[in-house]
Each structure stands twice: as structure tokens, then as C-alpha cells.
Enzyme design. Sequence first.
Site, short mmCIF file in Angstrom:
data_model
loop_
_atom_site.label_atom_id
_atom_site.label_comp_id
_atom_site.label_asym_id
_atom_site.label_seq_id
_atom_site.Cartn_x
_atom_site.Cartn_y
_atom_site.Cartn_z
N LYS A 45 3.18 4.02 7.84
CA LYS A 45 4.23 3.47 6.98
C LYS A 45 5.23 4.59 6.73
CE LYS A 45 4.50 0.81 2.71
NZ LYS A 45 3.66 0.07 1.76
N ASP A 138 1.56 -6.79 -7.35
CA ASP A 138 2.45 -7.45 -6.39
C ASP A 138 1.64 -8.35 -5.45
OD1 ASP A 138 4.89 -8.17 -5.32
OD2 ASP A 138 5.07 -6.40 -4.03
#
Lengths: 471, 250
Positions: A45, A138
Site C-alpha cells: 500500500k 470504517d
Amino acid sequence: MALPRLAPGTVLDGFVLGPLLHRGGMAALHEASHPDHPDTPLLIKIPRMQEGEDPAAIVSFEMELMILPRLSGPHVPRFVAACGFEAQPYLVMERIPGESLRPLLEALPRPPEEVAALGAQVARALDALHRQHVVHLDIKPSNILRRPDGRVVLVDFGLSRHDLLPDLMAEEFRLPYGTAPYMAPEQVMGLRGDPRSDLFALGVLMYFFVTGERPFGDPQRLSGLKRRLWRDPHPPRALRPDCPPWLQEIILRCLEVDPERRHPSAAQLAFDLAHPAQVPLTPRAGRAGRDGWAAVTRRRFNPEARPVFRLPGAARQQSLAPILAVALDVAEEESHQGALRAAVERILATLPGARLACLHVLRQNLVTPDSGLDSEGRNRHAVSLARLKHWAAPLGLPEERVTYHVLEAVSVAAALLEYVTVNPVDHIVLGARTPSLRRRWLGSVSAELAEKAPCSVSVVRPRRTGPEEEN
Amino acid sequence: MRFAVLADIHANRQACEACLRHAEGQAVDRYVFLGDLVGYGADPDWVVRMVRARLADPAAPALVVRGNHDEAVGRGDTAGMTGHAAAAALWHHQRLSAEDRAFLAGLPLEVEAEGVHFVHADPADPARWTYVTDAEIARASLEGGHAWLTLCGHVHAPMLYGLTATAKLAAFRPAPGVAVPLLRARRWLAVMGSVGQPRDGDPAACYAVLDTAAAECTWHRVPYDAAAAAAGIRAAGLPERLASRLLEGR
């Protein structure tokens, strides 16, 4: 600080970037490989840092840098390596060979049973996360992946809160960070850290999956986000009549504005989703439409009708709301049953959020199949259930805090062990064998459970009064 | 490099021994004594002797900085001190040898190692002995400093301040025994607790282990025989409050 976009083939500390998998608002995700990790599929990432982008994206990446290495277990991607902003930042983790739930959005609504099973899996993963002091904050379809064996993996901890680490995001909430359709009311108000915020998001997800509609739409402004503090959604059954009442009960409980009215823990939510017949139905289950304007107006304009949000902390909330199981031999003498009840009562007294699962194992005959009827022809299952309820009645527990389960098995120990393993039980209480019941089941059962159960095990034995009882 | 950082020992031998024993199990490379070796407690000679021996260790010489009590005891000058602190400082001054007093008075105000800035009080102006007790002072220190990480004491209660990527100040009370990651790209000010006179309500001695390779700091709480330390203070005829506060951690 603008850094160049990295192309496949770039090498970062030995990690070779593979094909681009996804380019999101905050980061790019690539496949990756490393000679030291030949057998592990890797994901790298890389945060985006173009001029003019939200600098909170950097803070969010740094939160994930802090949190992911501290997590373990099958419900999170395994952390491999990372570098912060002192050089080219990146985060390498295990690549989960499975899809997120996002493609399912193309095929909504889903059958209620499928939604409940999926919801239970996600709740189990949340339970594992909350026990590690982290609230995700989230939860949404694209952040939920499934391993080939069906187990759920939660990803993207950029907005998460670890209650034993500094919260760098806390100072960023000039706008609440999260995903609008899924954000819990307390999160909208800037509170980060209540594990029950994740239960709200999961409730939104289950509602969406079962009805095909988002309960609070997809608001783009803060005023629209705040609407969920006073405007209740259409009950799922109004949109999807074949949604069973128990599932509406569970979903609407997740969507309660006041976290205190939701399930006290993800484990308890998982438990309800796995035991539909045991879900106590409240007026939520029968609700046919939204609240009238009088109630809505009062919630909207009367400050006293607003809930007061407080932060309990992930692990603390968990420890106050455990699932307690008690294994009863319903043929046991009353004095021993009383001792067991007194022990359970004392444990429950200190834990207002705890719930109790009362278990009895009906032994099945290995050689000749049981008829299910005893010598007097009564249904053994129903009789055991009645006895469990009779045992628990003096505890005076409200319906939503107690359930009854008659298990049928050849081995009592194996049945109890499986039960406390499959269900997220924190503590099982059982009676010691009594002299009169020597060689009945509890002797070896307690030893086997104490050794193998993934939770606390208490063995209750009334104080022996004389040596003659030692025989 | 793993540092064991002991701040505000304050002549408390029992607490100091407990922390050193705990640190033996932490694979520590180097010891740091973050000022206020003396003042308040009953065993200044033992503490000064121990620190001087570790400073002279050729394999891993300890790092030592001067605290306000070290300065007062070393010079015999208690100006600006409260009554109890001044009484103990004068007793220590009389009790320590001239050589020990000179050692205390001659300690540096700050040292740097492995990119970490070690100082007793406010790093922005170490000689003023300002307490870093709130976000405003911490922000000023962080913005004025240059090191990735600054460690200070003086406050007697553990705390961590950090400047985020968006220049917001994060303040955090560390949990005992939990390693806190200190991102390399940010600036951090870590306030150590006190070994010899904790004031955050927990009477257990507090010290920290800093791992610069992993960029992590862990604050440890070590229970010790506070009653013996308090008895020593009473036996020395020092003010009763200096004894009783050890038992309360206040």
C-alpha cells in the site's frame, strides 16, 4: 510533499511492486513480491501525496502504520513490513486471496439467511478486533474480505482507533472521517473509540444487503449525516416483507442511535445472529413503519431527547459484556444446582452487560439410535429445556440476557467444548461431580474443558462437610 | 539501541533498585539517568555512588543529565525551592561528600545520543526548570526542538506529546507495559514518570525503555517496598509529607 507515482517493477527495500490492483482516494494498492517471502502473496500500500490532497490522508496512513503491526489472528491481514514518511512510505501485508463484499452490491437484495450468516461472520471478526483494543470505524463492504474458507478479514485501519496508542486522527475531525452511509451517530458527532460504532456500521450493511436500500441514504453534507440522530429508517420488513422479524429486531438494534441500546458487544451480536430462535423479540421486530412526526420532531429539537455519547474504550466495553455459559446436568440434585446458581449469580452481579447461555447436553446412545422419547414417552429435549428454564428462573434475568440450549451429543465434554469454541463464550461455569453421581458426566468433563476450552472455566463444588462424603 | 531511562529517582534506593532489577530483563544496552538523582529521599549517597559507577562503566557508560535538585544539592543553594524540598536538599548537601556535590553540580543540562535529546525539564530552555505539564508548553518545546524525540522528566507523571503530519498536537497518557510506536517522520516529546516519587496516583515506581531501532517507548510501572523508603525518610528526620506521599503516589 509530492512524490512520484511508483510503477510496477520499482523495488522498495527488496519488495518488488507488481501490477496495480486498486487506486483509491488515499492510497494505491499493488501486488508485491520479495525473495524472503516466496510463498506469501503480498500486497503493498503506497499512500498518495499529491499537492492539494487532504493532508489527513497522511495521518490516516500513519495510524495504520501504528495499528496493523500490533494486530494478529485470521481476521486481519498479516503485517509484513512498513516504512514511514522518513523515506518513501509503504506498508506491506499479506494479500488475501478472496474478494471483498463490494461485488455483492451488484446483486442486492440478498436472502435474509445469507445476510445473517455473513453478519455473524463479520461480527466474529469485529469481536476479535475489539479484544485487541481496536475499533475499526470504517466498516463497509469494500473493507470486508473473505478468505477461501469463508472467514472474514477486515482491512484498512486508517480510520481506526487503538485505545492504548495515541490517536493522531482525533485532532482531525473538523469533518468527521468515515464513510457516510455507514457512520454511527456518535462518530458523526466526532467521538472515535466506541466499539459499538462498528456494530452500527454492520447494522447498516445488513440492512442494505437485505433490503437493497441504504437506511440513511448517502448524504454528502454534515447536516445530512446528522439526520440519522433523529430520523429513524424504514423498518426492513416494510421494504422486504420476507425479512424475518428476528432479523429486523437485530438490525434495528444495531441501528439504535444510543450505543447503550445496541448489543453490548460484537460477540453478543454474533451470538444472536447464530441463534435466531433465541432472539427475544421487542417492539422493534414488529415495527411496520417509521416513527411519526411528533416523535421525530421531539428527537430533533428537544435537547433532552438526545443521547449523551461517552467513550467506553474497546477492551473495557468488551470486558463488561462477556458471554457466560453454564453447563447443567438437569438430573443433578437441587443442592448442587443451587450452588451453581449462586456462583453464576455472583458473577452476573458484577457484569451488567453480560449474558448467560444455559446449556444441557443430552447424551445420545452410540449403538442404538435414540427415539428422543424417555421411558414415559415424553420428549426429552422439551423436558430438558423446561428444566433449564426452571433452574434459571430465580436469577430473574430479563429475556435478552439469557438463552437456553439443549445439545445432543455422544460426548458431553466434546459438545461443550465445541459450543464454547464456535460461540464467543468468555467463561463457562460447571458443577463438579458429586459423590452420588460418581462416574456420571462431570468428572472428566471439567478436567477436559479446563485443559482445552479457549475461555475461562470455573468448576463449582459445594463445600464438603465431612470425610464420609469423600467416598 | 535499547535505553533504560530513569528520571527523578530522588534518593529513593528501594524504588531505584526495583527498576534496575526490572530493567535487567529488558535487554537494555545503555542506562540514562534523567536528572534529580537526589532531593526528597533518604539515600542520596547510595544513588550517587550507583550512578557514578555506571557512568564509569567502560563498556556502556551511562548518560546522566542534571536536574534542579542535583543543582541545589550540589551548590547548597535552595533558592526557589519549597520548604520540604529545601529541607531535604540541605540535608543531602551536608551528607554528601564534596566530590559527590561537585559531581552533581557539574552534570550537563542535556545530552544527545542516537538522535534522541535527553533533558531533565523543558527542552526549550533546560536551565529554567519549567514543567512540561500542558499542551501549550509541549507544543512550544516540540516546535523549537530539532530532534526526532526528546525525553524529559521533572513532572513526575508519564505523558507523550506528538506533532502530527497536519501540525496538530496529540497528547497521550501511555498505558503501563504497552510499547508506543513513535513515527520517525514526526516529532515527539516523551515525559518520563518518576522512579522515586510518582505523583500520578500510582505509587509504583515508573521508568521507561526506549528502543531506537524499533522506534518504540514503553513506560513500565514497578511495584517496590515504598513503606521501607518512607521509613527511611522518617528515620532521617525529614518532613513527614515526603514519606507519606510515597505511599499514595501523590
